[in-house]
Design an enzyme around this catalytic site. Sequence first.
Site, short mmCIF file in Angstrom:
data_model
loop_
_atom_site.label_atom_id
_atom_site.label_comp_id
_atom_site.label_asym_id
_atom_site.label_seq_id
_atom_site.Cartn_x
_atom_site.Cartn_y
_atom_site.Cartn_z
N THR A 2 0.84 -1.18 0.00
CA THR A 2 0.00 0.00 0.00
C THR A 2 0.88 1.24 0.00
OG1 THR A 2 -2.00 0.88 1.01
CG2 THR A 2 -0.20 0.40 2.50
N ALA A 156 -0.40 5.90 -7.21
CA ALA A 156 -1.32 4.87 -7.70
C ALA A 156 -1.22 4.68 -9.21
CB ALA A 156 -2.76 5.21 -7.31
N THR A 162 -0.86 -0.08 -5.29
CA THR A 162 -1.53 1.09 -4.74
C THR A 162 -2.70 1.44 -5.66
OG1 THR A 162 0.57 1.92 -3.86
CG2 THR A 162 -1.21 3.52 -4.09
#
Length: 175
Positions: A2, A156, A162
Amino acid sequence: MTTIITVRKGGKVVMAGDGQVSLGQTVMKGNARKVRRIGKGEVIAGFAGATADAFTLLERLEKKLEQYPGQLMRAAVELAKDWRTDKYLRNLEAMMLVADKSITLAITGNGDVLEPEHGTTAIGSGGNFAFAAARALMDTDKSAEEIARRALEIAADICVYTNHNIVVESLDVEG
């Protein structure tokens, strides 16, 4: 993994994280909440790494905050000591960012408690991308939340671990 980022600017400290949980090459969940308030709402915490390990560490940090109320640095150092010396905790694979109205800290599995400079830091698989993006945006007129969101969006776009499901928490800072 993450990405978690924190930005301290303009009377605010903001922490943001994405919601992706991966198991190997598979996305298992896209809307996990990895940024939350702890310590009676006075501390923001975000975690990256093995989820069960991170929850264990969050629980331990909350206990340390109860033991040392209003002393985030002391609680974090005591947690890091335990993390480093306890046989069980030593094997946990997670990192945390924590922030209150006066300080932001990165807590690592090596027992490091680091106070970032430049008003921002990030952890996780996309942490370096988010950190670089946030550093580039710190001198603009964007707010702390705008910087954190944009930095996570950039991470991301680059990091496959992510996603764009962003959760944000913020606190007013001392000043």
